[in-house]
Motif scaffolding. Structure first.
Motif, PDB file in Angstrom:
ATOM      1  N   TYR A   1      -2.509   8.445   7.508  1.00 35.24           N
ATOM      2  CA  TYR A   1      -3.382   8.415   6.331  1.00 35.24           C
ATOM      3  C   TYR A   1      -2.606   8.850   5.091  1.00 35.24           C
TER       4      TYR A   1
ATOM      5  N   ARG B   1      -1.599  -2.763   0.163  1.00 33.27           N
ATOM      6  CA  ARG B   1      -3.024  -3.013   0.371  1.00 33.27           C
ATOM      7  C   ARG B   1      -3.852  -2.649  -0.856  1.00 33.27           C
TER       8      ARG B   1
ATOM      9  N   LYS C   1      -5.597   5.224   0.335  1.00 35.02           N
ATOM     10  CA  LYS C   1      -6.548   5.238  -0.766  1.00 35.02           C
ATOM     11  C   LYS C   1      -5.808   5.456  -2.091  1.00 35.02           C
TER      12      LYS C   1
ATOM     13  N   GLU D   1      -2.502   8.870   0.525  1.00 35.85           N
ATOM     14  CA  GLU D   1      -3.203   8.778  -0.760  1.00 35.85           C
ATOM     15  C   GLU D   1      -2.172   8.420  -1.830  1.00 35.85           C
TER      16      GLU D   1
ATOM     17  N   GLU E   1      -7.526  -0.240   4.671  1.00 40.72           N
ATOM     18  CA  GLU E   1      -8.234   0.374   3.546  1.00 40.72           C
ATOM     19  C   GLU E   1      -8.728   1.775   3.886  1.00 40.72           C
ATOM     20  N   LYS E   2      -9.001   2.022   5.157  1.00 37.32           N
ATOM     21  CA  LYS E   2      -9.434   3.350   5.580  1.00 37.32           C
ATOM     22  C   LYS E   2      -8.274   4.344   5.576  1.00 37.32           C
ATOM     23  N   ARG E   3      -7.058   3.811   5.668  1.00 35.96           N
ATOM     24  CA  ARG E   3      -5.887   4.660   5.879  1.00 35.96           C
ATOM     25  C   ARG E   3      -5.075   4.923   4.615  1.00 35.96           C
TER      26      ARG E   3
ATOM     27  N   ALA F   1      -9.516  -4.157   6.494  1.00 36.69           N
ATOM     28  CA  ALA F   1     -10.534  -3.098   6.561  1.00 36.69           C
ATOM     29  C   ALA F   1      -9.950  -1.827   7.166  1.00 36.69           C
ATOM     30  N   ASN F   2      -9.158  -1.972   8.218  1.00 38.59           N
ATOM     31  CA  ASN F   2      -8.538  -0.812   8.856  1.00 38.59           C
ATOM     32  C   ASN F   2      -7.543  -0.149   7.914  1.00 38.59           C
TER      33      ASN F   2
END
Length: 298
Positions: free
Chosen positions: A239, A128, A96, A241, A92-94, A89-90
């Motif tokens: 972070y 991920r 994309k 992308e 996935e936030k970082r 979950a952590n």
């Protein structure tokens, strides 16, 4: 000895990995002057690589690039270390995927895909993204010489859903998946250093004669799978992308080395745009001197 080093190191790695990322980034800030000024970890290699890759830059510019790289490099170290314990979950936030529709469309078309990546930004965190499509997420990797650490990092990567396959088992795995009717994407790191005996192709990359593996091209021609490039963009600290760039939907009729040159040029353009985000510590051109000497003596 390998076992002793491993079992002494692992508890320390787990304890560090359990720290919050904000604390690990503070550690990265502390490590920067150590790795750049005191220990000077592979600094000679980094500076030589940068000078040869950017001959038009002044020495002060090269030094500034090196400093930026080492700051990025220490962040990368703690981020990879965090993978040992970080939750899905952590993560996935970082990280994309900006265009998951590319992989999903290939799946709807019942096509497996060859994905070309590189040591650019955090390639480890990109594992991920296995939930982006219904493909089996196969990651091709080069095993470490220490079998204990090799298995440890294999399990760490598999925690995020990736299926790790050693390079030497790639063909066997692809053939088995095809026979069983399984759709997969196969992720390759394209900028690995080659070995002399297996080097079949040389190109100019970052102003230098460079050996390149032809494995991805050979896989594509043998299987007919489409080829796409995985570009990882750093948004801010911690972070990222990811964008999947289509290279070839249909590989039939392509000229020899066209696939290889395509993904090499994309990587080269990415490096020129953000040079500090590539892995300059690896000996990417260790065979070039030997090749140049060979050509000179002919």
């Amino acid at each position: 000895m390998d076992a002793i080093i491993f079992y002494l190191s692992v508890p320390f790695l787990y304890l560090l990995s359990m720290l919050p990322l904000r604390v690990l980034y503070l550690l990265s800030d502390i490590l920067y002057p150590v790795t750049f000024y005191l220990v000077a970890y592979r600094k000679k290699i980094v500076l030589e690589n940068l000078r040869n890759s950017f001959p038009d830059k002044e020495e002060n510019e090269i030094r500034e690039l090196a400093r930026k790289f080492y700051r990025h490099f220490n962040d990368l170290i703690v981020e990879i270390l965090k993978m040992v314990t970080i939750s899905s979950a952590n993560l996935e936030k970082r990280i994309k995927l900006s265009n998951p529709e590319v992989l999903r469309e290939y799946y709807r078309q019942e096509k497996s895909v060859l994905l070309v990546g590189a040591h650019f930004n955090n390639w480890e965190w990109s594992l991920r993204l296995c939930d982006a499509s219904s493909h089996l997420p196969i990651s091709i990797y080069k095993p470490l010489s220490n079998k204990y650490f090799d298995r440890f990092f294999e399990k760490t990567r598999e925690r995020q859903g990736a299926i790790m396959i050693p390079m030497h088992d790639t063909i066997r795995r692809i053939l088995a998946d095809r026979q069983e009717g399984k759709l997969a994407y196969y992720g390759f790191v394209s900028d690995q250093s080659t070995i002399w005996e297996e080097t079949q192709y040389w190109t100019t990359f970052l102003n230098q004669l460079t050996p390149v593996y032809l494995g991805i091209e050979k896989m594509a021609m043998k299987t007919g799978f489409p080829v796409a490039f995985v570009h990882i963009k750093k948004i801010r600290r911690g972070y990222y992308e990811v964008e999947v760039l289509k290279l070839f939907d249909d590989v039939s009729g392509l000229a020899e080395h066209e696939i290889t040159e395509k993904h090499v040029r994309i990587l080269e353009a990415n490096i020129r745009k953000n040079p500090e985000q590539w892995l300059w510590t690896h000996r990417r051109w260790k065979l070039t001197t030997k090749k140049l000497a060979e050509n000179w003596n002919r």
